[in-house]
Design a protein around this motif. Structure first.
Motif, PDB file in Angstrom:
ATOM      1  N   UNK A  99       0.853  -1.179   0.000  1.00 59.54           N
ATOM      2  CA  UNK A  99       0.000   0.000   0.000  1.00 59.54           C
ATOM      3  C   UNK A  99       0.899   1.242   0.000  1.00 59.54           C
ATOM      4  N   UNK A 100       0.649   2.112  -0.934  1.00 63.42           N
ATOM      5  CA  UNK A 100       1.407   3.352  -1.030  1.00 63.42           C
ATOM      6  C   UNK A 100       0.951   4.341   0.033  1.00 63.42           C
ATOM      7  N   UNK A 101       1.794   5.301   0.324  1.00 67.65           N
ATOM      8  CA  UNK A 101       1.489   6.284   1.361  1.00 67.65           C
ATOM      9  C   UNK A 101       0.273   7.133   0.983  1.00 67.65           C
ATOM     10  N   UNK A 152      -2.857   5.146   1.796  1.00 68.05           N
ATOM     11  CA  UNK A 152      -3.049   5.129   3.247  1.00 68.05           C
ATOM     12  C   UNK A 152      -3.592   6.465   3.733  1.00 68.05           C
ATOM     13  N   UNK A 153      -3.028   7.561   3.255  1.00 70.13           N
ATOM     14  CA  UNK A 153      -3.491   8.892   3.656  1.00 70.13           C
ATOM     15  C   UNK A 153      -4.933   9.118   3.238  1.00 70.13           C
ATOM     16  N   UNK A 154      -5.286   8.691   2.044  1.00 67.44           N
ATOM     17  CA  UNK A 154      -6.650   8.862   1.560  1.00 67.44           C
ATOM     18  C   UNK A 154      -7.643   8.082   2.424  1.00 67.44           C
ATOM     19  N   UNK A 155      -7.294   6.850   2.755  1.00 64.04           N
ATOM     20  CA  UNK A 155      -8.175   6.040   3.600  1.00 64.04           C
ATOM     21  C   UNK A 155      -8.296   6.645   4.992  1.00 64.04           C
ATOM     22  N   UNK A 156      -7.171   7.063   5.563  1.00 64.39           N
ATOM     23  CA  UNK A 156      -7.198   7.611   6.923  1.00 64.39           C
ATOM     24  C   UNK A 156      -7.971   8.929   6.988  1.00 64.39           C
ATOM     25  N   UNK A 157      -7.828   9.771   5.970  1.00 63.26           N
ATOM     26  CA  UNK A 157      -8.581  11.021   5.953  1.00 63.26           C
ATOM     27  C   UNK A 157     -10.075  10.728   5.908  1.00 63.26           C
ATOM     28  N   UNK A 158     -10.475   9.781   5.073  1.00 66.23           N
ATOM     29  CA  UNK A 158     -11.891   9.419   4.980  1.00 66.23           C
ATOM     30  C   UNK A 158     -12.410   8.886   6.307  1.00 66.23           C
ATOM     31  N   UNK A 159     -11.658   7.981   6.919  1.00 67.22           N
ATOM     32  CA  UNK A 159     -12.080   7.381   8.188  1.00 67.22           C
ATOM     33  C   UNK A 159     -12.124   8.431   9.295  1.00 67.22           C
ATOM     34  N   UNK A 160     -11.102   9.243   9.399  1.00 66.41           N
ATOM     35  CA  UNK A 160     -11.036  10.221  10.486  1.00 66.41           C
ATOM     36  C   UNK A 160     -12.067  11.340  10.317  1.00 66.41           C
ATOM     37  N   UNK A 161     -12.284  11.806   9.108  1.00 65.39           N
ATOM     38  CA  UNK A 161     -13.307  12.832   8.886  1.00 65.39           C
ATOM     39  C   UNK A 161     -14.685  12.269   9.169  1.00 65.39           C
ATOM     40  N   UNK A 162     -14.928  11.019   8.785  1.00 63.51           N
ATOM     41  CA  UNK A 162     -16.220  10.386   9.086  1.00 63.51           C
ATOM     42  C   UNK A 162     -16.430  10.264  10.590  1.00 63.51           C
ATOM     43  N   UNK A 163     -15.396   9.848  11.289  1.00 64.65           N
ATOM     44  CA  UNK A 163     -15.484   9.763  12.745  1.00 64.65           C
ATOM     45  C   UNK A 163     -15.720  11.121  13.381  1.00 64.65           C
ATOM     46  N   UNK A 164     -15.066  12.144  12.869  1.00 69.23           N
ATOM     47  CA  UNK A 164     -15.248  13.499  13.391  1.00 69.23           C
ATOM     48  C   UNK A 164     -16.671  13.986  13.151  1.00 69.23           C
ATOM     49  N   UNK A 165     -17.241  13.675  11.992  1.00 63.92           N
ATOM     50  CA  UNK A 165     -18.626  14.063  11.694  1.00 63.92           C
ATOM     51  C   UNK A 165     -19.596  13.348  12.627  1.00 63.92           C
ATOM     52  N   UNK A 166     -19.364  12.074  12.885  1.00 66.76           N
ATOM     53  CA  UNK A 166     -20.219  11.348  13.830  1.00 66.76           C
ATOM     54  C   UNK A 166     -20.113  11.941  15.228  1.00 66.76           C
ATOM     55  N   UNK A 167     -18.905  12.313  15.634  1.00 61.76           N
ATOM     56  CA  UNK A 167     -18.720  12.940  16.938  1.00 61.76           C
ATOM     57  C   UNK A 167     -19.446  14.284  17.012  1.00 61.76           C
ATOM     58  N   UNK A 168     -19.417  15.056  15.937  1.00 60.80           N
ATOM     59  CA  UNK A 168     -20.132  16.332  15.922  1.00 60.80           C
ATOM     60  C   UNK A 168     -21.636  16.120  15.994  1.00 60.80           C
TER      61      UNK A 168
END
Length: 69
Positions: A1-3, A6-22
């Motif tokens: 897996x290229x960096x 990985x960054x694209x997946x992590x941004x999607x996961x973390x932004x989704x988690x942040x939206x759920x938290x909001x």
């Protein structure tokens, strides 16, 4: 897996988690302030509109760039 992947997946996961938290914060704010049904709708509708715009922006960009390739 290229960096980049990985960054694209992590941004999607973390932004989704942040939206759920909001969303949780909005619901908790409405509950603690005894806002009622209309007040809860206004809180979640008004504050959630920004999140909706963010999601729609991503969808539109993906549609435009996906159709160009």
């Amino acid at each position: 897996m290229e960096i980049e992947e990985f960054e694209s997946i992590m941004v999607t996961v973390l932004i989704s988690g942040f939206c759920l938290f909001m969303l949780f914060i909005m619901w908790d704010l409405a509950r603690k302030s005894n806002a009622g049904k209309l007040g809860t709708f206004v809180i979640i509708g008004g504050l959630g509109l920004g999140m909706l715009a963010f999601v729609l922006k991503g969808v539109v960009i993906e549609l435009i760039l996906g159709g160009a390739g």
